[in-house]
Motif scaffolding. Sequence first.
Motif, PDB file in Angstrom:
ATOM      1  N   LYS A   1     -14.586  13.134   6.162  1.00  0.00           N
ATOM      2  CA  LYS A   1     -14.732  14.028   7.315  1.00  0.00           C
ATOM      3  C   LYS A   1     -13.939  15.326   7.154  1.00  0.00           C
ATOM      4  N   LYS A   2     -12.861  15.293   6.368  1.00  0.00           N
ATOM      5  CA  LYS A   2     -12.013  16.479   6.171  1.00  0.00           C
ATOM      6  C   LYS A   2     -12.448  17.224   4.921  1.00  0.00           C
ATOM      7  N   THR A   3     -12.535  18.532   5.043  1.00  0.00           N
ATOM      8  CA  THR A   3     -12.836  19.365   3.888  1.00  0.00           C
ATOM      9  C   THR A   3     -11.515  19.946   3.402  1.00  0.00           C
ATOM     10  N   THR A   4     -10.983  19.375   2.334  1.00  0.00           N
ATOM     11  CA  THR A   4      -9.699  19.813   1.821  1.00  0.00           C
ATOM     12  C   THR A   4      -9.630  19.551   0.331  1.00  0.00           C
ATOM     13  N   THR A   5      -8.783  20.309  -0.338  1.00  0.00           N
ATOM     14  CA  THR A   5      -8.553  20.061  -1.765  1.00  0.00           C
ATOM     15  C   THR A   5      -7.435  19.054  -1.955  1.00  0.00           C
ATOM     16  N   ASN A   6      -6.862  18.569  -0.843  1.00  0.00           N
ATOM     17  CA  ASN A   6      -5.766  17.605  -0.899  1.00  0.00           C
ATOM     18  C   ASN A   6      -6.086  16.366  -0.054  1.00  0.00           C
ATOM     19  N   PRO A   7      -6.994  15.526  -0.507  1.00  0.00           N
ATOM     20  CA  PRO A   7      -7.322  14.331   0.282  1.00  0.00           C
ATOM     21  C   PRO A   7      -6.155  13.348   0.310  1.00  0.00           C
ATOM     22  N   ILE A   8      -6.179  12.465   1.284  1.00  0.00           N
ATOM     23  CA  ILE A   8      -5.195  11.384   1.334  1.00  0.00           C
ATOM     24  C   ILE A   8      -5.474  10.468   0.149  1.00  0.00           C
ATOM     25  N   LYS A   9      -4.415  10.072  -0.542  1.00  0.00           N
ATOM     26  CA  LYS A   9      -4.555   9.167  -1.687  1.00  0.00           C
ATOM     27  C   LYS A   9      -3.809   7.874  -1.389  1.00  0.00           C
TER      28      LYS A   9
ATOM     29  N   ILE B   1       0.855  -1.176   0.000  1.00  0.00           N
ATOM     30  CA  ILE B   1       0.000   0.000   0.000  1.00  0.00           C
ATOM     31  C   ILE B   1       0.898   1.234   0.000  1.00  0.00           C
ATOM     32  N   LEU B   2       0.605   2.158  -0.912  1.00  0.00           N
ATOM     33  CA  LEU B   2       1.327   3.425  -1.040  1.00  0.00           C
ATOM     34  C   LEU B   2       0.334   4.536  -0.745  1.00  0.00           C
ATOM     35  N   ILE B   3       0.719   5.441   0.133  1.00  0.00           N
ATOM     36  CA  ILE B   3      -0.171   6.519   0.558  1.00  0.00           C
ATOM     37  C   ILE B   3       0.572   7.842   0.426  1.00  0.00           C
ATOM     38  N   THR B   4      -0.094   8.826  -0.173  1.00  0.00           N
ATOM     39  CA  THR B   4       0.484  10.164  -0.243  1.00  0.00           C
ATOM     40  C   THR B   4      -0.484  11.152   0.390  1.00  0.00           C
ATOM     41  N   SER B   5       0.098  12.168   1.016  1.00  0.00           N
ATOM     42  CA  SER B   5      -0.720  13.213   1.629  1.00  0.00           C
ATOM     43  C   SER B   5       0.125  14.453   1.839  1.00  0.00           C
ATOM     44  N   ILE B   6      -0.570  15.547   2.138  1.00  0.00           N
ATOM     45  CA  ILE B   6       0.156  16.741   2.533  1.00  0.00           C
ATOM     46  C   ILE B   6       0.757  16.506   3.916  1.00  0.00           C
TER      47      ILE B   6
ATOM     48  N   SER C   1       4.899  17.265   1.179  1.00  0.00           N
ATOM     49  CA  SER C   1       4.062  16.070   1.235  1.00  0.00           C
ATOM     50  C   SER C   1       4.812  14.923   1.881  1.00  0.00           C
ATOM     51  N   LYS C   2       4.109  13.846   2.069  1.00  0.00           N
ATOM     52  CA  LYS C   2       4.680  12.660   2.694  1.00  0.00           C
ATOM     53  C   LYS C   2       4.221  11.432   1.911  1.00  0.00           C
ATOM     54  N   LEU C   3       5.135  10.482   1.744  1.00  0.00           N
ATOM     55  CA  LEU C   3       4.834   9.182   1.141  1.00  0.00           C
ATOM     56  C   LEU C   3       4.979   8.133   2.224  1.00  0.00           C
ATOM     57  N   PHE C   4       3.969   7.310   2.376  1.00  0.00           N
ATOM     58  CA  PHE C   4       3.992   6.193   3.321  1.00  0.00           C
ATOM     59  C   PHE C   4       3.819   4.914   2.521  1.00  0.00           C
ATOM     60  N   PHE C   5       4.466   3.834   2.962  1.00  0.00           N
ATOM     61  CA  PHE C   5       4.234   2.556   2.307  1.00  0.00           C
ATOM     62  C   PHE C   5       4.441   1.418   3.287  1.00  0.00           C
ATOM     63  N   SER C   6       3.734   0.321   2.997  1.00  0.00           N
ATOM     64  CA  SER C   6       3.828  -0.857   3.846  1.00  0.00           C
ATOM     65  C   SER C   6       3.510  -2.107   3.038  1.00  0.00           C
ATOM     66  N   PHE C   7       4.244  -3.162   3.315  1.00  0.00           N
ATOM     67  CA  PHE C   7       3.932  -4.498   2.806  1.00  0.00           C
ATOM     68  C   PHE C   7       3.121  -5.175   3.897  1.00  0.00           C
ATOM     69  N   THR C   8       1.887  -5.547   3.582  1.00  0.00           N
ATOM     70  CA  THR C   8       1.019  -6.113   4.611  1.00  0.00           C
ATOM     71  C   THR C   8      -0.033  -7.016   3.983  1.00  0.00           C
TER      72      THR C   8
ATOM     73  N   MET D   1      -7.386  -0.409   6.078  1.00  0.00           N
ATOM     74  CA  MET D   1      -6.712   0.882   5.907  1.00  0.00           C
ATOM     75  C   MET D   1      -7.434   1.734   4.868  1.00  0.00           C
ATOM     76  N   LEU D   2      -7.799   1.144   3.745  1.00  0.00           N
ATOM     77  CA  LEU D   2      -8.510   1.893   2.700  1.00  0.00           C
ATOM     78  C   LEU D   2      -9.847   2.426   3.219  1.00  0.00           C
ATOM     79  N   LYS D   3     -10.549   1.611   3.985  1.00  0.00           N
ATOM     80  CA  LYS D   3     -11.820   2.043   4.567  1.00  0.00           C
ATOM     81  C   LYS D   3     -11.593   3.215   5.517  1.00  0.00           C
ATOM     82  N   ASN D   4     -10.549   3.132   6.331  1.00  0.00           N
ATOM     83  CA  ASN D   4     -10.249   4.207   7.276  1.00  0.00           C
ATOM     84  C   ASN D   4      -9.826   5.492   6.560  1.00  0.00           C
ATOM     85  N   ILE D   5      -9.086   5.369   5.477  1.00  0.00           N
ATOM     86  CA  ILE D   5      -8.694   6.549   4.691  1.00  0.00           C
ATOM     87  C   ILE D   5      -9.916   7.189   4.057  1.00  0.00           C
TER      88      ILE D   5
END
Length: 101
Positions: free
Chosen positions: A83-91, A4-9, A58-65, A73-77
Amino acid sequence: MKLILITSILEFEKDICQLFKKSEVEVYSSNDIQGHKFYSATNIKDNWFSAQKDTYNSKLFFSFTSEEKVEIMLKNIEEFNTKKTTTNPIKAVVVDIEKYI
């Protein structure tokens, strides 16, 4: 096994760490990155230049799981993003791992 690869501000770093914990993904890595967006002005009065470029810390997160933990994790993201009002959602992106050592 999944990757899983995750990017965010950068401002969401602590939130994402909490999402990993909530999803019971105990091991992950992260790295600072620069995010870039290009905009073109539709009205010349809105922008003195022909194009505007914004850069985001920004930040890149990754995990082998496991697939099960990735789904949680996808459901939680998704819940976090609604819930967050932003133009930069977590991807997030998920990649199948065919082989590993």
